[in-house]
Design a protein around this motif. Structure first.
Motif, PDB file in Angstrom:
ATOM      1  N   ASP A 109      96.297  43.433   2.685  1.00 31.81           N
ATOM      2  CA  ASP A 109      97.012  45.354   2.799  1.00 31.81           C
ATOM      3  C   ASP A 109      95.687  45.988   3.277  1.00 31.81           C
ATOM      4  N   GLU A 110      95.865  46.867   4.501  1.00 33.77           N
ATOM      5  CA  GLU A 110      95.684  47.197   5.247  1.00 33.77           C
ATOM      6  C   GLU A 110      94.800  48.406   5.466  1.00 33.77           C
ATOM      7  N   THR A 111      95.184  49.445   4.345  1.00 28.84           N
ATOM      8  CA  THR A 111      94.714  50.531   4.257  1.00 28.84           C
ATOM      9  C   THR A 111      93.422  51.294   4.114  1.00 28.84           C
ATOM     10  N   GLY A 112      92.968  51.476   4.919  1.00 24.69           N
ATOM     11  CA  GLY A 112      91.682  52.154   4.883  1.00 24.69           C
ATOM     12  C   GLY A 112      90.882  51.235   5.942  1.00 24.69           C
ATOM     13  N   ALA A 113      89.516  50.959   5.988  1.00 19.57           N
ATOM     14  CA  ALA A 113      88.774  50.498   7.347  1.00 19.57           C
ATOM     15  C   ALA A 113      88.485  48.564   6.607  1.00 19.57           C
ATOM     16  N   GLU A 114      88.984  48.513   5.198  1.00 22.06           N
ATOM     17  CA  GLU A 114      88.614  47.236   4.772  1.00 22.06           C
ATOM     18  C   GLU A 114      89.998  46.203   5.121  1.00 22.06           C
ATOM     19  N   GLU A 115      90.514  45.055   5.037  1.00 23.33           N
ATOM     20  CA  GLU A 115      91.582  44.438   4.599  1.00 23.33           C
ATOM     21  C   GLU A 115      91.002  44.056   3.442  1.00 23.33           C
ATOM     22  N   SER A 116      91.708  43.656   2.131  1.00 26.50           N
ATOM     23  CA  SER A 116      91.975  43.339   1.487  1.00 26.50           C
ATOM     24  C   SER A 116      92.949  42.278   1.080  1.00 26.50           C
ATOM     25  N   ARG A 117      93.263  41.389  -0.183  1.00 27.32           N
ATOM     26  CA  ARG A 117      94.634  40.529  -0.472  1.00 27.32           C
ATOM     27  C   ARG A 117      94.947  41.617  -1.515  1.00 27.32           C
ATOM     28  N   VAL A 118      96.798  41.711  -1.549  1.00 25.81           N
ATOM     29  CA  VAL A 118      96.598  41.738  -3.081  1.00 25.81           C
ATOM     30  C   VAL A 118      98.315  40.900  -2.872  1.00 25.81           C
TER      31      VAL A 118
END
Length: 108
Positions: free
Chosen positions: A75-84
């Motif tokens: 998930d590339e929302t915002g400044a950071e990438e996170s895994r969902v």
């Protein structure tokens, strides 16, 4: 009747527990495109499970060779990438309460 060996990780983190975590947050996680959980949210949903074991279980179910129900994406929302993680499938899983195996999931 042939006995099927259930891997230890499937006994520790059965698919129905994962789906229940999604259902606790979303009305219909199969149809809701926003029904995604981060690792932190999944960790909170399984406070009794060590993080390493949870990570192993999620990886197991994401890469499971059977019907694919659990997937992950970045998930590339915002400044950071996170895994969902999210659930999907052509048929919803329902839990077969008549089965003697607590990990048995029926399709319906």
């Amino acid at each position: 009747m042939k006995h099927h060996h259930v891997p230890a990780i499937e006994r520790a983190l059965p698919m129905e527990r994962i789906i229940a975590a999604f259902q606790a947050r979303f009305d219909d996680p199969y149809l809701d495109p926003m029904a995604e959980l981060t690792f932190e949210e999944l960790t909170a949903a399984f406070p009794d499970m060590p993080k390493e074991e949870l990570e192993e279980g999620l990886s197991h179910w994401t890469n499971h060779s059977g019907e694919k129900t659990l997937s992950t994406k970045t998930d590339e929302t915002g400044a950071e990438e996170s895994r969902v993680w999210f659930v999907h499938g052509l048929a919803r899983h329902r839990f077969d309460s008549t089965s003697s195996s607590s990990g048995h999931v029926a399709l319906g």
